[in-house]
Motif scaffolding. Structure first.
Motif, PDB file in Angstrom:
ATOM      1  N   GLN A   1       1.104   8.967   1.763  1.00 53.91           N
ATOM      2  CA  GLN A   1       0.094   9.992   2.223  1.00 53.91           C
ATOM      3  C   GLN A   1       0.042  10.165   3.778  1.00 53.91           C
ATOM      4  O   GLN A   1      -0.590  10.982   4.223  1.00 53.91           O
ATOM      5  CB  GLN A   1      -1.448   9.752   1.830  1.00 53.91           C
ATOM      6  CG  GLN A   1      -1.533   9.919   0.325  1.00 53.91           C
ATOM      7  CD  GLN A   1      -3.047   9.413  -0.168  1.00 53.91           C
ATOM      8  OE1 GLN A   1      -3.762   9.662   0.626  1.00 53.91           O
ATOM      9  NE2 GLN A   1      -3.132   8.915  -1.219  1.00 53.91           N
ATOM     10  N   SER A   2       0.588   9.110   4.439  1.00 55.47           N
ATOM     11  CA  SER A   2       0.355   8.968   5.881  1.00 55.47           C
ATOM     12  C   SER A   2       1.022  10.080   6.603  1.00 55.47           C
ATOM     13  O   SER A   2       2.255  10.925   6.553  1.00 55.47           O
ATOM     14  CB  SER A   2       1.171   7.647   6.491  1.00 55.47           C
ATOM     15  OG  SER A   2       2.526   7.646   6.343  1.00 55.47           O
ATOM     16  N   ASN A   3       0.133  10.432   7.866  1.00 52.51           N
ATOM     17  CA  ASN A   3       0.712  11.558   8.663  1.00 52.51           C
ATOM     18  C   ASN A   3       2.020  11.095   9.628  1.00 52.51           C
ATOM     19  O   ASN A   3       2.975  12.080   9.627  1.00 52.51           O
ATOM     20  CB  ASN A   3      -0.267  11.730   9.827  1.00 52.51           C
ATOM     21  CG  ASN A   3      -1.327  12.628   9.481  1.00 52.51           C
ATOM     22  OD1 ASN A   3      -1.253  13.472   8.336  1.00 52.51           O
ATOM     23  ND2 ASN A   3      -2.751  12.363   9.627  1.00 52.51           N
ATOM     24  N   ALA A   4       2.079   9.828   9.711  1.00 50.93           N
ATOM     25  CA  ALA A   4       3.343   9.269  10.173  1.00 50.93           C
ATOM     26  C   ALA A   4       4.715   9.623   9.578  1.00 50.93           C
ATOM     27  O   ALA A   4       5.829  10.012  10.124  1.00 50.93           O
ATOM     28  CB  ALA A   4       3.321   7.959  10.478  1.00 50.93           C
TER      29      ALA A   4
ATOM     30  N   ASP B   1       2.231   9.151  -6.223  1.00 51.44           N
ATOM     31  CA  ASP B   1       3.189   9.505  -4.867  1.00 51.44           C
ATOM     32  C   ASP B   1       4.030  10.632  -4.890  1.00 51.44           C
ATOM     33  O   ASP B   1       4.064  11.380  -3.788  1.00 51.44           O
ATOM     34  CB  ASP B   1       4.107   8.320  -4.795  1.00 51.44           C
ATOM     35  CG  ASP B   1       3.472   6.877  -4.882  1.00 51.44           C
ATOM     36  OD1 ASP B   1       2.225   6.910  -4.923  1.00 51.44           O
ATOM     37  OD2 ASP B   1       4.323   5.911  -4.225  1.00 51.44           O
ATOM     38  N   GLY B   2       4.686  10.998  -5.961  1.00 50.05           N
ATOM     39  CA  GLY B   2       5.716  12.277  -5.975  1.00 50.05           C
ATOM     40  C   GLY B   2       4.869  13.540  -5.698  1.00 50.05           C
ATOM     41  O   GLY B   2       5.270  14.665  -5.190  1.00 50.05           O
ATOM     42  N   ILE B   3       3.500  13.535  -6.300  1.00 47.91           N
ATOM     43  CA  ILE B   3       2.647  14.658  -6.216  1.00 47.91           C
ATOM     44  C   ILE B   3       2.354  14.753  -4.904  1.00 47.91           C
ATOM     45  O   ILE B   3       2.370  15.883  -4.227  1.00 47.91           O
ATOM     46  CB  ILE B   3       1.826  14.578  -7.258  1.00 47.91           C
ATOM     47  CG1 ILE B   3       2.364  14.996  -8.688  1.00 47.91           C
ATOM     48  CG2 ILE B   3       0.543  15.705  -6.870  1.00 47.91           C
ATOM     49  CD1 ILE B   3       1.337  14.996  -9.569  1.00 47.91           C
ATOM     50  N   VAL B   4       1.786  13.810  -4.096  1.00 49.69           N
ATOM     51  CA  VAL B   4       1.476  13.877  -2.902  1.00 49.69           C
ATOM     52  C   VAL B   4       2.615  14.025  -1.967  1.00 49.69           C
ATOM     53  O   VAL B   4       2.439  14.752  -1.008  1.00 49.69           O
ATOM     54  CB  VAL B   4       1.028  12.135  -2.424  1.00 49.69           C
ATOM     55  CG1 VAL B   4       0.484  12.101  -0.911  1.00 49.69           C
ATOM     56  CG2 VAL B   4      -0.245  11.950  -3.386  1.00 49.69           C
ATOM     57  N   ALA B   5       3.765  13.441  -2.097  1.00 46.62           N
ATOM     58  CA  ALA B   5       4.966  13.787  -1.282  1.00 46.62           C
ATOM     59  C   ALA B   5       5.219  15.237  -1.196  1.00 46.62           C
ATOM     60  O   ALA B   5       5.802  15.971  -0.214  1.00 46.62           O
ATOM     61  CB  ALA B   5       5.985  13.005  -1.662  1.00 46.62           C
TER      62      ALA B   5
ATOM     63  N   PHE C   1       0.877  -1.235  -0.028  1.00 43.03           N
ATOM     64  CA  PHE C   1       0.065  -0.020   0.139  1.00 43.03           C
ATOM     65  C   PHE C   1       0.682   1.227   0.017  1.00 43.03           C
ATOM     66  O   PHE C   1       0.884   2.125   0.800  1.00 43.03           O
ATOM     67  CB  PHE C   1      -0.848   0.063   1.109  1.00 43.03           C
ATOM     68  CG  PHE C   1      -0.538  -0.672   2.510  1.00 43.03           C
ATOM     69  CD1 PHE C   1       0.564   0.044   3.232  1.00 43.03           C
ATOM     70  CD2 PHE C   1      -0.408  -2.025   2.607  1.00 43.03           C
ATOM     71  CE1 PHE C   1       1.171  -0.341   4.448  1.00 43.03           C
ATOM     72  CE2 PHE C   1       0.106  -2.561   3.823  1.00 43.03           C
ATOM     73  CZ  PHE C   1       0.713  -1.747   4.547  1.00 43.03           C
ATOM     74  N   ALA C   2       1.808   1.287  -1.062  1.00 42.45           N
ATOM     75  CA  ALA C   2       2.756   2.343  -1.166  1.00 42.45           C
ATOM     76  C   ALA C   2       1.965   3.899  -1.130  1.00 42.45           C
ATOM     77  O   ALA C   2       2.587   4.634  -0.378  1.00 42.45           O
ATOM     78  CB  ALA C   2       3.519   2.146  -2.240  1.00 42.45           C
ATOM     79  N   SER C   3       0.707   4.079  -1.977  1.00 45.54           N
ATOM     80  CA  SER C   3       0.208   5.316  -1.842  1.00 45.54           C
ATOM     81  C   SER C   3      -0.248   5.736  -0.583  1.00 45.54           C
ATOM     82  O   SER C   3       0.070   6.860   0.103  1.00 45.54           O
ATOM     83  CB  SER C   3      -1.008   5.234  -2.841  1.00 45.54           C
ATOM     84  OG  SER C   3      -0.436   4.915  -3.906  1.00 45.54           O
ATOM     85  N   GLU C   4      -0.870   4.900   0.259  1.00 49.44           N
ATOM     86  CA  GLU C   4      -1.268   4.988   1.556  1.00 49.44           C
ATOM     87  C   GLU C   4      -0.234   5.628   2.584  1.00 49.44           C
ATOM     88  O   GLU C   4      -0.242   6.520   3.434  1.00 49.44           O
ATOM     89  CB  GLU C   4      -2.108   4.094   2.099  1.00 49.44           C
ATOM     90  CG  GLU C   4      -3.535   3.699   1.646  1.00 49.44           C
ATOM     91  CD  GLU C   4      -3.313   2.756   0.345  1.00 49.44           C
ATOM     92  OE1 GLU C   4      -2.228   2.726  -0.242  1.00 49.44           O
ATOM     93  OE2 GLU C   4      -4.545   2.346  -0.136  1.00 49.44           O
TER      94      GLU C   4
END
Ligand SMILES: Nc1ncnc2c1ncn2[C@@H]1O[C@H](COP(=O)(O)OP(=O)(O)OP(=O)(O)O)[C@@H](O)[C@H]1O
Ligand SMILES: [Mg+2]
Length: 251
Positions: A132-135, A162-166, A126-129
């Motif tokens: 996005q994680s707060n952790a 992922d890159g955009i989320v990061a 679950f790489a995307s989650e």
């Protein structure tokens, strides 16, 4: 052109034009610190194999050469390569830290002075989650106290987001763009995506631009004094053209 094995050019040949180009990139990032501390930067590209990870590592090296403490985190959890390029083990990494299977201190590696590395670690489905994680966000925030620069190596944004989320928890994003690899339509699509998500693109790094071989030997580094003046400018631009975009957009 960089060849396989020459990827850490800034380490193996600091006088090479490519190394100079990475130092120019460093200067340009440092100069952008005026209205926002550029401490966490992620590196993205539209498609695969455009030179992101190579850029991450060389940027880390040239910062370290200024005695700045750098942390590289491999956030390309699907196809991590940082450990391969540095010939490190990838037994435990960022995924293990965030899922509480390991502590930062036992995972962090220091392949070079002032360059710490956290590899991707155990494969997770679950790489995307995860991205996005707060952790993960909190972990990076915490590390800002110890490091001058944190570089996040991300997967291509044309394939996964992922890159955009990061980018949402980075101070700036660098878009690596290989010459002749992208079609215009795809680049425009990613440009729209970056604008819509208000990613703070601080620059575009062009890689793999054709080198005029008549001026160099196979490495492209050495040239005679008489050719020096006329070719220097061309050479710098041909390997990497650093930070060119003037987006002052804030998150
Ligand atoms: N500036 C450059 N000029 C020429 N070749 C380069 C340059 N940067 C990287 N390369 C080469 O391109 C290939 C891909 O580089 P790299 O692994 O850094 O790309 P990437 O974008 O991280 O790939 P991926 O999307 O698979 O993670 C490697 O063989 C590397 O040696
Ligand atoms: Mg990569």
């Amino acid at each position: 052109m960089l060849r396989v094995g020459d990827e850490l050019i800034t380490l193996i040949d600091p006088d090479a034009p490519a190394s100079e180009a990475y130092r120019t990139l460093r200067t340009n990032i440092l100069m952008r610190n005026f209205d926002r501390d550029m401490k966490v930067i992620n590196i993205i590209s539209t498609t695969a194999q455009e030179g992101k990870s190579t850029c991450v590592l060389n940027l880390a090296m040239v910062y370290a050469q200024l005695q700045k403490k750098v942390l590289v985190i491999d956030l390309d959890l699907r196809m991590p390569t940082i450990h391969k390029k540095l010939k490190l083990k990838n037994k435990k990494g960022i995924s293990d830290i965030i899922s509480h299977q390991a502590e930062f201190e036992e995972v962090v590696l220091q392949p070079y002075e002032n360059v710490d590395v956290i590899t991707a670690g155990t494969k997770i489905p679950f790489a995307s989650e995860f991205i996005q994680s707060n952790a993960l966000k909190e972990f990076i925030e915490e590390r800002k106290k110890e490091y001058d620069l944190i570089l996040l190596d991300c997967p291509p944004v044309g394939l996964v987001t992922d890159g955009i989320v990061a980018a949402s928890y980075c101070d700036g994003t660098i878009l690596v763009c290989a010459s002749n690899r992208n079609d215009r339509k795809e680049l425009l699509r990613v440009k729209d995506q970056l604008e819509q998500t208000q990613v703070n693109v601080i620059g575009i790094v062009m890689t793999m631009m054709p080198v005029q071989r008549k001026y160099y030997n196979s490495y492209g580094y050495r040239y005679s004094d008489t050719q020096k003046k006329t070719t220097q400018k061309k050479k710098k631009n041909s390997i990497i053209s650093s930070i060119t975009k003037k987006s002052d957009k804030k998150k």
